[in-house]
Design a protein around this motif. Sequence first.
Motif: not given
Length: 355
Positions: A110-118, A99-107
Motif C-alpha cells: 500500500r506504500r507502493g514500495l513493490f514498484s521497481l522504480t520506488d 503471518t509476519w510476511m502477510f502484514r509486512l507485504s500488505y504495508n
Amino acid sequence: MDFWHALTHDAPMFVWPVKFGVAMTAATYVLSILTNNVSQVDRVWTFLPTIYTIYYAFLPLWPSVPPTYLFPYTPDAIPANLRETFSPRTLLMASLVVTWMFRLSYNTWRRGLFSLTDEDYRWAVLRQKMSPFLFQVFNLFFIAIAQNIILFLLGLPAARAAAQPHTPLSTSDHILGTLGFLVILTEFVSDNQQYSFQTFKHSGKLNSNEWPGARIQWTKHDAERGFVTRGLWAWSRHPNFLCEQSFWIIITLIPLLSPDSPKLDFPPTSLASLTPLLPCLVLCSLFFSSTIFTESISKAKYPVAYSAYQERVAMFLPVLTPVWGALLGIQGRKGSVDSMVYGDGPNSKGKGKAE
C-alpha cells in the motif's frame, strides 16, 4: 571448494539456503545497478525470511534431488528423522513468520514500495552524503551482501528447531507463540496509525474506513507538526521497529527455551556462547543504527518539534516515556514540551514546517 565440501558434509541443512541466498544477493545487486535503485533488497525483505523458515519447516516435502535450478531439496545427508517427520515447533515458527510476511507485504504494497522504480527515501539521503564510488561500495557490501546475510540468519532459528527432537509443543512454545502473534497484531496497528496519519497529512481528509486502532481524529496541528505523535506513537517514537525487533527475538528464543534445547550459558562466558542469539542480535543492531539515521533525517526536517518529541517519548520502550515526562516535570518544562508534541503548541519554523 573446501568451504563447499565442508558445508555439504558437515551442515547439509544449509546447502540449499546458502545457494539460494547467494543467488538472491547477486540478483538484487545486479538489479540495483541496472535500475539505479538500491531498494531491491527491501522488496524481497518480506519474503526471504519466510522462504528460509518454510524450507526448514517442510524438509520432508522436498525432493532429494532438485528438478530445476534453485528448487528446494533435502539432501540425503540430512538425518533420516529430519527428512521423514515434521517438527511441531518449526511448524509453529513457520505460521508466525508467514503471518509476519502477510502484514509486512500488505504495508509494503500500500506504500507502493513493490514498484521497481520506488526507492526508500533514506537511500536517496545517503546517496547525497557519499561520493558515487563510495555509495556503490556501500551498495555492494552492506545493502546487497550484508542485508542478504541478515535475512539468511533470520531463518537459522527454524533450522535449530528442526534439528531438535520432534516432540510436542511445550509451555514455552505456547507462551512465545502467543506473544509472537500479539506482537504482529500490535505492529499492524502501529503501521495503520502511521499510514492513516500520512494519508491525512497529504490529503487533509479523514478516512472513515481505517482499520480498527487507526481511526484517529487527526487535526490540522497534527499535519503541521509533520510526524505522528498519537496512538501507539505517543508512547514510543518507533512502535513498529520495537515490535519488529521483539518478533525476531521471540522467533530466536522459541528453539532456545524449549525443553529439547541445550542449556545456554548465562551470563555468557564468551562471544561464542552468544552465537545462538546471533539472528536477533544482528537484527537489533541493524534497527538501532537505522533508527539513528532515520531520526537524523526527521530532526533535520522538524528541528524544534522533533527534538521535543525525542525529549518526551522514548525511542523504543514505552515504559520509559512516563519517566521522561516526570524528568521534564521536575525541570518545569513538561507543559511546553507536551504542547509541541501532543497539542497545538508552537512548531518549528522554516525547515520544521510540515511539507
